[in-house]
Design a protein around this motif. Structure first.
Motif, short mmCIF file in Angstrom:
data_model
loop_
_atom_site.label_atom_id
_atom_site.label_comp_id
_atom_site.label_asym_id
_atom_site.label_seq_id
_atom_site.Cartn_x
_atom_site.Cartn_y
_atom_site.Cartn_z
N SER A 1 0.86 -1.18 0.00
CA SER A 1 0.00 0.00 0.00
C SER A 1 0.90 1.23 0.00
O SER A 1 1.76 1.40 0.89
CB SER A 1 -0.90 0.00 1.25
N GLU B 1 -2.49 -4.61 0.76
CA GLU B 1 -3.82 -4.27 0.29
C GLU B 1 -4.67 -5.49 -0.07
O GLU B 1 -4.16 -6.58 -0.32
CB GLU B 1 -3.73 -3.35 -0.93
N THR C 1 -7.98 -3.62 3.47
CA THR C 1 -7.30 -2.34 3.29
C THR C 1 -7.22 -2.03 1.80
O THR C 1 -6.70 -2.83 1.02
CB THR C 1 -5.88 -2.39 3.88
N ASN C 2 -7.75 -0.87 1.43
CA ASN C 2 -7.74 -0.46 0.02
C ASN C 2 -8.13 -1.60 -0.92
O ASN C 2 -7.32 -2.05 -1.73
CB ASN C 2 -6.35 0.07 -0.38
#
Length: 578
Positions: free
Chosen positions: A411, A429, A472-473
């Motif tokens: 990330s 990510e 995450t993302n």
């Protein structure tokens, strides 16, 4: 005519013909009914006004003198019973002959097998018996002379109301009405069928009542019904797939187990051809087995695949017995057994690959090929840890564009710097990052207790609200690429996750828990193999360092046998000793 046409018996009305001496020598047909036509095999036009000697060419020279028998009745008014054998049909007929007036006679006859236990009553409008006809006096529980002239109530009190009701219905509809009833005695039980027909002759009502003993038929029906109920119970409670089919492949009967296993209703399957449900690759072998059955040979332990209503296939093992044109079969779903065998074989193959004397990249390449073929996946790959990131160590099936965007899981912020978590660890990510970091929730159906993530329909994740998404993302690149079924399995060395095994399929519903568990076992074996490779590598490095120290040390180093002989010396000793 109305009377005769509605009779169940064959009927003829004839005039006797005598020779010059007054002895009966022939007779002429005045009227016959359609039943008489059926039995004799001639039409009414071919019979009426014809002499019997013309209609029946062998009448005069036959073994039975019919003109004499019928003439005795016509001239003397004595009723008689008679029998004759129909050569063409091979059937015995039993009849009675009576005379309405001198010189004339009427015959009634029926097939003997049907008539032997019949009673025929003629009733007047007040339900008084005018005449009885039977071909076996024993059938009458009351002497014939005590029946004629008696009211129905006095001779059949138990069923009088039912007969009168049938008589009234026949008056209203001008049709034959019938009913069945049981008769119980202290020693036996019998069944009878009664048929009633109304006639209006010269403005007076008459009824013909035919009572037939159907005990044998009824007992056969009850026996058949009992066997059918027994068969129904067997079909209902049996856990196996039971069916009756013909050698053309048509289902005639199946039990409810088919619905439970394949998803079709019983009605969907019955009267359908079983070849409609067989996997195309199994058709040829199934045809061969059906040919064996057609030649009356049993078929045991034959396995083919049947299509379920949801489009999937089940492995079905058959035990089939032919009987004429029909096949009686019991089968069972062995899909779990087949899957278990296939999984054991795959796992055994992969263990063999991991023990081959080849480098790790070759091993991973062969393993991924086996997994791809077994599952029917479109893309498979393995990510391994490298400098904090987890790029693809080896993959097959992913597009170049996909790899360019997805190879790294790091990330990055807007400056291109690596993002880190609060504990200082590198932020990874999407779902891959979630599995690698071990932040999976076993209570979530997306994850397994081992820490794997899998979905058989990934597309709804595109609509997942941000505050409900644990990733995450989330990039969702796999989903945008059209992969519906996705499995991500952690590769561990002891408790450390060093990578993931990734399997992607465009088709939905490609994974069940047993398949994911198999992938977890494979991933664990890969982890153990990598750990072994790492240890081997470390040992090789230590050996190389030890060899370098041995060869280049300024110290005198030697290895002696127990007897004091030199086994090995280093270079400095050689230099000193020359």
């Amino acid at each position: 005519n109305i009377f005769s046409e509605n009779l169940l018996e064959a009927y003829s009305y004839c005039k006797i013909i005598c020779d010059e001496s007054g002895c009966p020598c022939d007779y002429k047909f005045i009227d016959v009914n359609s039943r008489f036509e059926d039995i004799i095999g001639l039409s009414r036009n071919e019979i009426i006004d014809q002499r019997a000697s013309i209609v029946f060419s062998d009448l005069i020279n036959g073994t039975i003198d019919w003109p004499q028998i019928f003439g005795d009745v016509a001239l003397n008014g004595i009723d008689k019973d008679f029998e004759f054998f129909h050569k063409y049909f091979g059937i015995w007929y039993h009849g009675t002959v009576t005379s309405p007036k001198k010189g004339y006679f009427i015959t009634f006859f029926v097939e003997k097998s049907n008539s032997k236990k019949d009673i025929i009553l003629e009733l007047d409008e007040y339900y008084t018996v005018i005449k009885t006809i039977t071909f076996d006096e024993k059938v009458l529980s009351i002497p014939r002379q005590e029946i004629v002239g008696k009211n129905l109530r006095s001779i059949m009190p138990d069923i009088e109301d039912t007969i009168i009701s049938a008589c009234n219905k026949s008056v209203m509809t001008n049709k034959l009405h019938s009913f069945e009833y049981p008769f119980f005695s202290s020693t036996d039980q019998k069944w009878f069928r009664t048929e009633v027909k109304h006639f209006n002759i010269k403005d007076k009502s008459k009824y013909i009542v035919s009572i037939s003993d159907i005990t044998d038929q009824k007992r056969s029906e009850l026996e058949i019904l009992s066997k059918k109920e027994e068969l129904d119970r067997f079909f209902t409670v049996n856990l196996d797939l039971l069916c009756i089919a013909d050698i053309e492949g048509n289902f005639h009967r199946v039990n409810t187990a088919w619905s439970e296993i394949l998803g079709y209703s019983v009605e969907d399957l019955e009267n359908r051809n079983f070849f409609d449900f067989i996997h195309p690759d199994d058709i040829e072998n199934t045809i061969k087995e059906v040919e064996k059955l057609a030649s009356q040979k049993n078929v045991f332990n034959f396995v083919n695949r049947y299509k379920c209503k949801d489009g999937s296939y089940k492995h079905i093992e058959w035990r089939s017995h032919p009987y004429g044109k029909f096949i009686y079969a019991a089968a069972r779903d062995i899909s779990d057994q087949v899957r278990s065998q296939e999984q054991r074989y795959l796992y055994s193959t992969i263990l063999s690959i991991l023990n081959e004397p080849i480098d790790m990249q070759q091993s991973i390449s062969k393993i991924l090929s086996e997994i791809k073929d077994y599952i029917g996946a479109d893309a498979v790959g393995i990510r391994l840890k490298e400098n904090g990131d987890y790029p693809y160590y080896f993959q097959t099936g992913f597009s170049t564009e996909f790899l360019l965007k997805e190879n790294s899981l790091l990330s990055l912020n807007e400056h291109g710097d690596i993002c880190r978590n609060k504990d200082g660890s590198i932020s990874l990510e999407c779902t891959c990052g979630l599995v690698i970091t071990g932040n999976t929730d076993p209570s979530n159906p997306l994850f397994t207790p081992y820490g794997s993530a899998y979905s058989n329909n990934s597309f709804p994740f595109l609509d997942l609200p941000e505050d409900e998404d644990p990733r995450t993302n989330p990039r969702n690149k796999c989903i945008h690429e059209g992969y519906a079924s996705i499995a991500l399995v952690p590769i561990k060395i002891e408790d450390d996750i060093i990578g993931i095994l990734q399997v992607n399929c465009y088709e939905k519903d490609m994974f069940d828990l047993s398949t994911v568990n198999l992938l977890e076992d494979i991933a664990a074996s890969i982890g153990q193999a990598l750990q072994r490779k790492q240890m081997e590598s470390k040992l090789n490095q230590m050996y190389e360092r030890l060899e370098a120290f041995h060869d280049h040390s300024p110290l005198l180093i030697s290895e002696l046998t127990i007897s004091g002989k030199y086994k090995r010396v280093n270079k400095i000793i050689c230099d000193i000793l020359g």
